[in-house]
Write a protein that holds these residues in place. Structure first.
Motif, PDB file in Angstrom:
ATOM      1  N   LEU A   1       0.837  -1.210   0.000  1.00  0.00           N
ATOM      2  CA  LEU A   1       0.000   0.000   0.000  1.00  0.00           C
ATOM      3  C   LEU A   1       0.870   1.258   0.000  1.00  0.00           C
ATOM      4  O   LEU A   1       0.603   2.212  -0.740  1.00  0.00           O
ATOM      5  CB  LEU A   1      -0.915  -0.003   1.232  1.00  0.00           C
ATOM      6  CG  LEU A   1      -2.008  -1.089   1.262  1.00  0.00           C
ATOM      7  CD1 LEU A   1      -2.713  -1.094   2.605  1.00  0.00           C
ATOM      8  CD2 LEU A   1      -3.012  -0.877   0.130  1.00  0.00           C
ATOM      9  N   TRP A   2       1.928   1.255   0.826  1.00  0.00           N
ATOM     10  CA  TRP A   2       2.832   2.408   0.863  1.00  0.00           C
ATOM     11  C   TRP A   2       3.518   2.599  -0.476  1.00  0.00           C
ATOM     12  O   TRP A   2       3.643   3.720  -0.966  1.00  0.00           O
ATOM     13  CB  TRP A   2       3.850   2.226   1.988  1.00  0.00           C
ATOM     14  CG  TRP A   2       5.227   2.760   1.680  1.00  0.00           C
ATOM     15  CD1 TRP A   2       6.346   2.026   1.423  1.00  0.00           C
ATOM     16  CD2 TRP A   2       5.633   4.132   1.579  1.00  0.00           C
ATOM     17  NE1 TRP A   2       7.421   2.837   1.170  1.00  0.00           N
ATOM     18  CE2 TRP A   2       7.011   4.147   1.265  1.00  0.00           C
ATOM     19  CE3 TRP A   2       4.970   5.345   1.721  1.00  0.00           C
ATOM     20  CZ2 TRP A   2       7.731   5.306   1.083  1.00  0.00           C
ATOM     21  CZ3 TRP A   2       5.695   6.513   1.545  1.00  0.00           C
ATOM     22  CH2 TRP A   2       7.046   6.498   1.239  1.00  0.00           C
TER      23      TRP A   2
ATOM     24  N   VAL B   1       7.847  -0.440  -3.381  1.00  0.00           N
ATOM     25  CA  VAL B   1       8.216   0.714  -4.208  1.00  0.00           C
ATOM     26  C   VAL B   1       8.913   0.281  -5.495  1.00  0.00           C
ATOM     27  O   VAL B   1       8.615   0.779  -6.575  1.00  0.00           O
ATOM     28  CB  VAL B   1       9.123   1.681  -3.400  1.00  0.00           C
ATOM     29  CG1 VAL B   1       9.690   2.764  -4.297  1.00  0.00           C
ATOM     30  CG2 VAL B   1       8.332   2.312  -2.269  1.00  0.00           C
ATOM     31  N   THR B   2       9.864  -0.676  -5.381  1.00  0.00           N
ATOM     32  CA  THR B   2      10.674  -1.061  -6.542  1.00  0.00           C
ATOM     33  C   THR B   2      10.152  -2.288  -7.262  1.00  0.00           C
ATOM     34  O   THR B   2      10.549  -2.550  -8.395  1.00  0.00           O
ATOM     35  CB  THR B   2      12.126  -1.334  -6.117  1.00  0.00           C
ATOM     36  OG1 THR B   2      12.142  -2.449  -5.210  1.00  0.00           O
ATOM     37  CG2 THR B   2      12.739  -0.125  -5.444  1.00  0.00           C
TER      38      THR B   2
ATOM     39  N   LYS C   1       4.493  -7.094  -3.228  1.00  0.00           N
ATOM     40  CA  LYS C   1       4.431  -6.999  -4.686  1.00  0.00           C
ATOM     41  C   LYS C   1       3.019  -7.255  -5.196  1.00  0.00           C
ATOM     42  O   LYS C   1       2.534  -6.541  -6.076  1.00  0.00           O
ATOM     43  CB  LYS C   1       5.420  -7.981  -5.317  1.00  0.00           C
ATOM     44  CG  LYS C   1       5.388  -7.959  -6.849  1.00  0.00           C
ATOM     45  CD  LYS C   1       6.475  -8.798  -7.471  1.00  0.00           C
ATOM     46  CE  LYS C   1       6.278  -8.935  -8.974  1.00  0.00           C
ATOM     47  NZ  LYS C   1       6.242  -7.638  -9.673  1.00  0.00           N
ATOM     48  N   TRP C   2       2.358  -8.282  -4.662  1.00  0.00           N
ATOM     49  CA  TRP C   2       0.986  -8.576  -5.102  1.00  0.00           C
ATOM     50  C   TRP C   2       0.052  -7.400  -4.812  1.00  0.00           C
ATOM     51  O   TRP C   2      -0.753  -7.016  -5.667  1.00  0.00           O
ATOM     52  CB  TRP C   2       0.477  -9.838  -4.393  1.00  0.00           C
ATOM     53  CG  TRP C   2       1.075 -11.113  -4.917  1.00  0.00           C
ATOM     54  CD1 TRP C   2       1.585 -11.328  -6.172  1.00  0.00           C
ATOM     55  CD2 TRP C   2       1.243 -12.332  -4.197  1.00  0.00           C
ATOM     56  NE1 TRP C   2       2.058 -12.616  -6.273  1.00  0.00           N
ATOM     57  CE2 TRP C   2       1.867 -13.258  -5.083  1.00  0.00           C
ATOM     58  CE3 TRP C   2       0.933 -12.762  -2.897  1.00  0.00           C
ATOM     59  CZ2 TRP C   2       2.166 -14.566  -4.707  1.00  0.00           C
ATOM     60  CZ3 TRP C   2       1.233 -14.054  -2.527  1.00  0.00           C
ATOM     61  CH2 TRP C   2       1.854 -14.954  -3.420  1.00  0.00           C
ATOM     62  N   VAL C   3       0.143  -6.858  -3.603  1.00  0.00           N
ATOM     63  CA  VAL C   3      -0.745  -5.747  -3.229  1.00  0.00           C
ATOM     64  C   VAL C   3      -0.462  -4.527  -4.109  1.00  0.00           C
ATOM     65  O   VAL C   3      -1.389  -3.896  -4.636  1.00  0.00           O
ATOM     66  CB  VAL C   3      -0.567  -5.406  -1.732  1.00  0.00           C
ATOM     67  CG1 VAL C   3      -1.320  -4.118  -1.392  1.00  0.00           C
ATOM     68  CG2 VAL C   3      -1.060  -6.554  -0.861  1.00  0.00           C
ATOM     69  N   ALA C   4       0.823  -4.195  -4.273  1.00  0.00           N
ATOM     70  CA  ALA C   4       1.173  -3.023  -5.079  1.00  0.00           C
ATOM     71  C   ALA C   4       0.783  -3.223  -6.544  1.00  0.00           C
ATOM     72  O   ALA C   4       0.287  -2.293  -7.198  1.00  0.00           O
ATOM     73  CB  ALA C   4       2.668  -2.744  -4.957  1.00  0.00           C
TER      74      ALA C   4
ATOM     75  N   GLY D   1       6.635  -0.252 -11.152  1.00  0.00           N
ATOM     76  CA  GLY D   1       7.489   0.150 -10.048  1.00  0.00           C
ATOM     77  C   GLY D   1       7.909   1.599 -10.227  1.00  0.00           C
ATOM     78  O   GLY D   1       7.651   2.223 -11.260  1.00  0.00           O
ATOM     79  N   ILE D   2       8.598   2.141  -9.231  1.00  0.00           N
ATOM     80  CA  ILE D   2       8.958   3.559  -9.266  1.00  0.00           C
ATOM     81  C   ILE D   2       9.873   3.874 -10.444  1.00  0.00           C
ATOM     82  O   ILE D   2       9.746   4.919 -11.087  1.00  0.00           O
ATOM     83  CB  ILE D   2       9.606   3.987  -7.917  1.00  0.00           C
ATOM     84  CG1 ILE D   2       9.858   5.493  -7.889  1.00  0.00           C
ATOM     85  CG2 ILE D   2      10.878   3.215  -7.648  1.00  0.00           C
ATOM     86  CD1 ILE D   2       8.619   6.336  -7.907  1.00  0.00           C
TER      87      ILE D   2
END
Length: 805
Positions: A390-391, A573-574, A605-608, A615-616
């Motif tokens: 989430l972050w 993030v990545t 990774k799954w949530v993002a 990725g960023i």
């Protein structure tokens, strides 16, 4: 002179209008009349004819028998031709191998050529490790300089200054040799005025460091800003950005990275260290001819250099190799894997020899945990993974929105003012809280730490019952007032880090994202770890704790939760997975925590990915419009090559060059009036039968050199791309023969080829362009930018965002 088999000008078609078929907006002659070029047998007795007429002088010169300087090179902001570069390297290697059988000297040259790659890796590892050690030592000293100075020697940081002091262990940070600015200026260190003076000096030093960094970047090396990883990914995919990996960028990035980290901004040095290592690799490539003259070979070296950069950033050689493979490299053959491993090994060994932190470790936050984890702890570990995802998604969206605003508004015109304001806000908010005042690496080290008997940190101020201690392992204990104070301070630090990092990443100073992301996760993990620890202490009789966490046992390690949280947020993030887990377990020196790390990394990774696929670094690549073709994304739309190729309907016809009927002036007019990077060569405009493809840069250089160095080349000279050129009157000027710069095997697809196959070809072969044919006749062209625009269009994005030029 009308000899059999020759025709002046374009080949004439004898077909009627009924033979013309319109395909995808392009009119193509599908008749077979006059399509074939003159065959060798049609030369008859004129096989030695060279363009000067039957009885005239020989005036045609075979230009470019020797390669010209500049031919085969690339202009700035262009994509390399991977196929051509690899073919050149094979030819070079084949020639060296054949010559090695002729003499001992040639054999020695062959051996040195084979060994040069390993020698280059050795140099890269030594230089990258040395620069990383210099950056670590300088940043540590300058960070402490904001709070005070060492009287025994101003070049000592706080820790080194107190090493020789006779103070007790608990007062080891209060040695008489180290003086705060208030003690130095006022003579005392306690009281409101001393606090205000220290506060003021902290902010002033932070502003000085950050302003010096942004001014150096702006004035000397604009490419030294940011992380560098998005651009390195783009360069490794074959894009040319001149100066991005140059010597000035290396020098300024090294200096400003120290300044930016020391200023206290919410950024890290780990990402920029990859850029620094790649600069080292690019500069050292010039020592070896085979890497200097071949862009594809150079990119293999840069992949290895990226591995060395992560190796010295985290003290994780294996993680560095996997990071290069998983995250940044586009082409990663097995040979590059071995050389990356060697470069990462040498870099880590060099940094270990320098020992920048004085603890025989490669990073400041190396930790060792001894207590095993329990299966039920996977639940909070997975919760940390969800938070990390989430972050990560929140950060990417917020940061990209802010960076887009910076690019599209007047904000981007004032980089110095932006850095000044963000640094001032960061320093003013950071000083009152000891967890934001310290450097982020020290904060992570503190959060990862497993409390021992001698620890004096607030995080370790538990209510002690020493009768129940067993050696170094302390049981779970009730939290004391120091722990509760640390908890709310960490909560405030978390809020600050979450929001200030959004505005910091992307400013015109070197800024890495690894450390701020890990700090956010480590704070969250430590807070959760202490909460679970206290829950287990006060409710050890609950069913979930009774089986494995009895009273007086040491069963919860809050530092482990911090480490898992750090991995989760960095992964969110990545979107790294394998390399992230390996880097984290190399940091801890223990293998038994791989499962918690894997669970957290995959969950994040799954949530993002459920919120946003990028990725960023990929998001910044798309924001900047770099022509990067992502290999991880699948193209599943049912479009065909004819839907993407140019020219489209109502477009002007495709610009082509004929093989033997255009003059130098005609070609120069085409080059002047268009901006294309290359041109298809056809038999004639009427037949559109494809012969090959010639690059614009090669064409310009060849014509310019011919005009200067070859007699008889004038504007009316015919340019010939074939072995045998058509006969000309004796009075005709010399023919310019440019067959050697013609690519006779350009990649072609038919107009009915599905675009998913075309996209795969571009990804796996690294093509710049692909020609589209129908029954062997040229219809159009698809460039890498066309493919990227089509993918963006299919994803309901703005296709004009691929505009980097």
């Amino acid at each position: 002179m009308d000899q059999k088999g020759y025709r002046r000008g374009s080949f004439q078609s004898s077909t009627s209008d009924e033979d013309m078929l319109e395909i995808a907006g392009a009119s193509v002659d599908l008749s077979m009349a006059d399509d074939d070029p003159p065959l060798d047998r049609e030369m008859g007795g004129f096989s030695t004819y060279n363009g000067g007429g039957m009885n005239g002088k020989s005036t045609m010169m075979d230009f470019l028998e020797e390669p010209l300087p500049g031919v085969g090179t690339y202009e700035d902001f262009n994509t390399i031709d991977w196929v051509r570069e690899k073919s050149r390297d094979r030819d070079r290697h084949r020639e060296i191998t054949n010559r090695s059988k002729e003499s001992t000297w040639a054999l020695l040259h062959s051996v040195s050529d084979a060994f040069s790659g390993w020698l280059l890796m050795l140099f890269i590892g030594l230089l990258a490790g040395s620069l990383a050690g210099l950056i670590d030592i300088s940043a540590h000293w300058m960070t402490d300089l904001k709070e005070g100075v060492c009287l025994a020697g101003f070049w000592f940081n706080h820790e080194h200054c107190c090493w020789k002091s006779n103070t007790t262990f608990t007062d080891r940070d209060k040695c008489p040799e180290w003086k705060s600015w208030s003690q130095l200026i006022l003579g005392y260190g306690e009281g409101a005025f001393a606090y205000i003076l220290n506060y003021f000096m902290y902010v002033v030093w932070a502003l000085m460091f950050s302003l010096l960094a942004v001014l150096l970047v702006k004035g000397f090396a604009p490419y030294a800003c940011g992380s560098g990883i998005p651009e390195i990914k783009t360069i490794l995919s074959g894009f040319i950005i001149r100066g991005y990996l140059g010597k000035w960028t290396l020098v300024i990035k090294t200096i400003t990275l120290v300044l930016a980290v020391s200023s206290g901004l919410s950024l890290g040095k780990e990402g920029p260290l990859v850029h620094v290592a790649c600069c080292c690799g690019n500069i050292l490539c010039h020592l070896f001819t085979k890497y200097r003259k071949n862009e594809a070979k150079r990119r293999e070296v840069l992949s290895a250099a990226a591995a060395a950069g992560v190796s010295v950033a985290f003290g994780a050689p294996i993680g560095g190799v996997l990071f290069s493979l998983e995250e940044v490299s586009y082409y990663f053959p097995l040979k590059t894997l071995w050389r990356s491993f060697f470069a990462a090994l040498v870099a880590a060994f060099t940094l270990r020899s320098i020992n920048p932190f004085g603890n025989s470790r490669l990073v400041l936050f190396y930790v060792e945990f001894h207590m095993p984890w329990h299966l039920l702890e996977l639940v909070p570990f997975i919760l940390l993974g969800i938070f990390g995802g989430l972050w990560g998604a929140f950060f990417i969206r917020s940061n990209i929105a802010w960076c887009r605003r910076r690019k599209t508004t007047r904000l981007g015109k004032y980089p110095v003012l932006e850095v000044f304001v963000v640094t001032a806000i960061t320093a003013i908010l950071a000083f009152p809280n000891e967890y934001t005042r310290m450097s982020t690496s020290e904060l992570i080290s503190e959060l990862f730490n497993d409390c021992g008997i001698l620890d004096s940190s607030k995080l370790c101020e538990y209510v002690n019952d020493f009768n129940s201690t067993k050696g170094d392992d302390l049981p779970d204990r009730a939290a004391g007032p120091g722990v509760y104070t640390a908890m709310w301070q960490l909560a405030l630090a978390l809020i600050m880090k979450v929001f200030i990092t959004i505005f910091t990443f992307g400013m015109k100073v070197p800024s890495g994202l690894f450390i701020p992301s890990m700090a956010v996760g480590a704070i969250t993990g430590r807070l959760l770890g202490v909460a679970v620890e206290q829950l287990a202490f006060y409710h050890h009789d609950w069913a979930i704790f009774s089986g494995w966490c009895s009273q007086g046992a040491d069963c919860i390690t809050p530092g482990l939760y911090a480490m898992v949280g750090a991995a989760a947020c960095l992964g969110g993030v990545t979107r790294m997975t394998v390399s992230l887990v390996v880097i984290m377990f190399e940091l801890t020196g223990g293998l038994e925590y791989i499962v918690p790390l894997m669970a957290a990394a995959m969950t994040s990774k799954w949530v993002a990915d459920a919120i946003g696929r990028e990725g960023i670094y990929d998001a910044h690549i798309r924001l900047n419009g770099y022509p990067f073709l992502e290999a991880k994304e699948e193209f599943s739309h049912k479009t065909r090559a004819m839907d993407v190729m140019r020219p489209r309907k109502n477009d002007p016809p495709l610009t082509v060059i004929t093989q033997d009927s255009m003059t130098v002036e005609d070609v120069e007019t085409i080059v002047t009036k268009t901006t294309y990077s290359g041109y298809p060569v056809v038999v004639s405009r009427a037949s559109q039968r494809l012969v090959g493809f010639v690059l614009r840069r090669d064409l310009i250089i060849s014509i310019e050199n011919a005009r200067k160095k070859q007699d008889g080349i004038v504007s009316t000279s015919i340019i010939c791309f074939t072995d045998y050129c058509p006969p000309l009157p004796p009075s005709s000027p010399s023919v310019l023969k440019l067959r050697s710069i013609l690519d006779l095997s350009p990649f072609t697809v038919t107009d009915e080829t599905p675009m998913e196959i075309v996209v795969d070809i571009f990804r796996k072969l690294g093509l710049r362009q692909c020609l589209v044919t129908h029954n062997g006749k040229l219809l159009g062209i698809i460039t890498k930018k066309d493919v990227l625009k089509h993918i963006a269009q299919m994803a309901n994005q703005d296709p004009e965002s691929i505009l980097f030029n």
